[in-house]
Write a protein that holds these residues in place. Structure first.
Motif, PDB file in Angstrom:
ATOM      1  N   ASP A   1      -0.584  19.956  -5.185  1.00 59.13           N
ATOM      2  CA  ASP A   1       0.037  20.010  -6.512  1.00 59.13           C
ATOM      3  C   ASP A   1      -0.988  19.630  -7.581  1.00 59.13           C
ATOM      4  N   ILE A   2      -1.189  20.505  -8.508  1.00 60.39           N
ATOM      5  CA  ILE A   2      -2.200  20.304  -9.564  1.00 60.39           C
ATOM      6  C   ILE A   2      -1.881  19.077 -10.419  1.00 60.39           C
ATOM      7  N   ARG A   3      -0.616  18.702 -10.515  1.00 57.54           N
ATOM      8  CA  ARG A   3      -0.236  17.545 -11.325  1.00 57.54           C
ATOM      9  C   ARG A   3      -0.728  16.234 -10.714  1.00 57.54           C
ATOM     10  N   ILE A   4      -1.056  16.250  -9.444  1.00 59.86           N
ATOM     11  CA  ILE A   4      -1.454  15.034  -8.735  1.00 59.86           C
ATOM     12  C   ILE A   4      -2.964  14.963  -8.505  1.00 59.86           C
ATOM     13  N   GLU A   5      -3.647  16.089  -8.580  1.00 61.43           N
ATOM     14  CA  GLU A   5      -5.083  16.128  -8.277  1.00 61.43           C
ATOM     15  C   GLU A   5      -5.878  15.023  -8.963  1.00 61.43           C
ATOM     16  N   ALA A   6      -5.606  14.783 -10.218  1.00 64.81           N
ATOM     17  CA  ALA A   6      -6.362  13.779 -10.982  1.00 64.81           C
ATOM     18  C   ALA A   6      -6.052  12.350 -10.541  1.00 64.81           C
ATOM     19  N   PHE A   7      -5.012  12.160  -9.737  1.00 67.32           N
ATOM     20  CA  PHE A   7      -4.584  10.823  -9.339  1.00 67.32           C
ATOM     21  C   PHE A   7      -4.918  10.483  -7.885  1.00 67.32           C
ATOM     22  N   VAL A   8      -5.506  11.407  -7.161  1.00 73.76           N
ATOM     23  CA  VAL A   8      -5.770  11.171  -5.733  1.00 73.76           C
ATOM     24  C   VAL A   8      -6.633   9.928  -5.532  1.00 73.76           C
ATOM     25  N   ASP A   9      -7.694   9.787  -6.304  1.00 73.18           N
ATOM     26  CA  ASP A   9      -8.541   8.593  -6.178  1.00 73.18           C
ATOM     27  C   ASP A   9      -7.754   7.314  -6.455  1.00 73.18           C
ATOM     28  N   GLN A  10      -6.894   7.348  -7.438  1.00 73.09           N
ATOM     29  CA  GLN A  10      -6.099   6.161  -7.759  1.00 73.09           C
ATOM     30  C   GLN A  10      -5.128   5.823  -6.627  1.00 73.09           C
ATOM     31  N   TYR A  11      -4.525   6.855  -6.023  1.00 74.23           N
ATOM     32  CA  TYR A  11      -3.633   6.601  -4.892  1.00 74.23           C
ATOM     33  C   TYR A  11      -4.405   5.989  -3.726  1.00 74.23           C
ATOM     34  N   ILE A  12      -5.595   6.481  -3.471  1.00 72.79           N
ATOM     35  CA  ILE A  12      -6.417   5.922  -2.393  1.00 72.79           C
ATOM     36  C   ILE A  12      -6.787   4.477  -2.712  1.00 72.79           C
ATOM     37  N   ASP A  13      -7.211   4.221  -3.942  1.00 69.76           N
ATOM     38  CA  ASP A  13      -7.655   2.880  -4.327  1.00 69.76           C
ATOM     39  C   ASP A  13      -6.532   1.842  -4.322  1.00 69.76           C
ATOM     40  N   VAL A  14      -5.310   2.272  -4.552  1.00 68.31           N
ATOM     41  CA  VAL A  14      -4.209   1.320  -4.614  1.00 68.31           C
ATOM     42  C   VAL A  14      -3.673   0.966  -3.210  1.00 68.31           C
ATOM     43  N   LEU A  15      -4.002   1.750  -2.216  1.00 65.63           N
ATOM     44  CA  LEU A  15      -3.474   1.517  -0.858  1.00 65.63           C
ATOM     45  C   LEU A  15      -3.588   0.079  -0.364  1.00 65.63           C
ATOM     46  N   PRO A  16      -4.762  -0.548  -0.418  1.00 63.09           N
ATOM     47  CA  PRO A  16      -4.848  -1.909   0.124  1.00 63.09           C
ATOM     48  C   PRO A  16      -4.170  -2.975  -0.737  1.00 63.09           C
ATOM     49  N   LYS A  17      -3.672  -2.591  -1.889  1.00 62.41           N
ATOM     50  CA  LYS A  17      -3.106  -3.563  -2.818  1.00 62.41           C
ATOM     51  C   LYS A  17      -1.584  -3.594  -2.826  1.00 62.41           C
ATOM     52  N   VAL A  18      -0.952  -2.662  -2.111  1.00 61.12           N
ATOM     53  CA  VAL A  18       0.509  -2.545  -2.184  1.00 61.12           C
ATOM     54  C   VAL A  18       1.151  -2.866  -0.836  1.00 61.12           C
ATOM     55  N   SER A  19       2.456  -2.994  -0.850  1.00 60.05           N
ATOM     56  CA  SER A  19       3.215  -3.362   0.342  1.00 60.05           C
ATOM     57  C   SER A  19       3.289  -2.206   1.345  1.00 60.05           C
ATOM     58  N   ASP A  20       3.739  -2.530   2.540  1.00 67.53           N
ATOM     59  CA  ASP A  20       3.819  -1.548   3.627  1.00 67.53           C
ATOM     60  C   ASP A  20       4.613  -0.297   3.253  1.00 67.53           C
ATOM     61  N   GLY A  21       5.808  -0.479   2.738  1.00 61.01           N
ATOM     62  CA  GLY A  21       6.646   0.663   2.382  1.00 61.01           C
ATOM     63  C   GLY A  21       6.029   1.528   1.296  1.00 61.01           C
ATOM     64  N   HIS A  22       5.377   0.887   0.358  1.00 56.24           N
ATOM     65  CA  HIS A  22       4.702   1.613  -0.718  1.00 56.24           C
ATOM     66  C   HIS A  22       3.516   2.395  -0.141  1.00 56.24           C
ATOM     67  N   GLN A  23       2.785   1.781   0.780  1.00 55.77           N
ATOM     68  CA  GLN A  23       1.679   2.483   1.442  1.00 55.77           C
ATOM     69  C   GLN A  23       2.193   3.738   2.151  1.00 55.77           C
ATOM     70  N   ARG A  24       3.311   3.591   2.851  1.00 53.11           N
ATOM     71  CA  ARG A  24       3.894   4.728   3.569  1.00 53.11           C
ATOM     72  C   ARG A  24       4.175   5.883   2.615  1.00 53.11           C
ATOM     73  N   GLN A  25       4.740   5.591   1.459  1.00 52.48           N
ATOM     74  CA  GLN A  25       5.069   6.644   0.505  1.00 52.48           C
ATOM     75  C   GLN A  25       3.817   7.260  -0.112  1.00 52.48           C
ATOM     76  N   ILE A  26       2.780   6.475  -0.291  1.00 59.18           N
ATOM     77  CA  ILE A  26       1.520   7.014  -0.797  1.00 59.18           C
ATOM     78  C   ILE A  26       0.911   7.957   0.238  1.00 59.18           C
ATOM     79  N   PHE A  27       1.032   7.606   1.510  1.00 60.24           N
ATOM     80  CA  PHE A  27       0.548   8.518   2.552  1.00 60.24           C
ATOM     81  C   PHE A  27       1.275   9.861   2.506  1.00 60.24           C
ATOM     82  N   VAL A  28       2.566   9.826   2.226  1.00 54.16           N
ATOM     83  CA  VAL A  28       3.332  11.072   2.107  1.00 54.16           C
ATOM     84  C   VAL A  28       2.733  11.942   0.999  1.00 54.16           C
ATOM     85  N   ILE A  29       2.381  11.316  -0.101  1.00 52.88           N
ATOM     86  CA  ILE A  29       1.773  12.046  -1.222  1.00 52.88           C
ATOM     87  C   ILE A  29       0.404  12.588  -0.819  1.00 52.88           C
ATOM     88  N   LEU A  30      -0.425  11.719  -0.258  1.00 55.34           N
ATOM     89  CA  LEU A  30      -1.789  12.112   0.085  1.00 55.34           C
ATOM     90  C   LEU A  30      -1.840  13.182   1.175  1.00 55.34           C
TER      91      LEU A  30
END
Length: 156
Positions: A42-71
């Motif tokens: 999705d082109i709307r997310i392309e610019a945020f991929v780095d931010q999603y990767i960078d936030v992974l170690p900073k968020v809770s388990d469930g939030h990490q799971r949902q970020i993986f779904v996006i990535l």
């Protein structure tokens, strides 16, 4: 909620920003919605991929799971793969984390390893009982079916 964001596409950027929040209780719900609303690469997310990767170690388990779904839906560049793989490995090795997050991390590592034969060999060392005994029987069974690198360890 999905219908609301489909009817108000101008609100999507706010939803993405909310999904990247670190200490916000609703951030994982925002990530859940983003995961449902986006298409593959999705082109709307392309610019945020780095931010999603960078936030992974900073968020809770469930939030990490949902970020993986996006990535999982996004094309990851070679430069992003290394950092993402390392974060996924940290999550997979954390046997105290919830199984649904750990298995998503493992699937992401496997997806990345498709481009690197030597990583596929390395992953075989991470499906021993030590890493899999805290997974539920259903996740173990699903892992065995879905993952290419899983060996005989999960048959026990």
């Amino acid at each position: 909620m999905l219908a609301y964001f489909m009817e108000h596409p101008n609100m999507f950027s706010e939803l993405v920003e909310s999904s990247l929040a670190v200490n916000e209780n609703t951030a994982w719900r925002s990530a859940l919605l983003v995961g449902h609303l986006i298409k593959k690469n999705d082109i709307r997310i392309e610019a945020f991929v780095d931010q999603y990767i960078d936030v992974l170690p900073k968020v809770s388990d469930g939030h990490q799971r949902q970020i993986f779904v996006i990535l999982e839906k996004m094309k990851i560049t070679e430069a992003q793969e290394g950092k993402l793989f390392n974060y996924c490995m940290d999550i997979w090795e954390s046997v105290h984390k919830i199984p649904s997050t750990r298995i998503r991390a493992f699937w992401m590592m496997e997806k990345i390893s498709e481009n690197y034969k030597e990583l596929q060999e390395e992953l075989k060392h991470f499906v021993t009982p030590y890493f899999t005994e805290t997974l539920s029987p259903g996740i173990k069974k699903y892992m065995f079916k879905k993952c290419n690198v899983v060996g005989w360890y999960l048959l026990k």
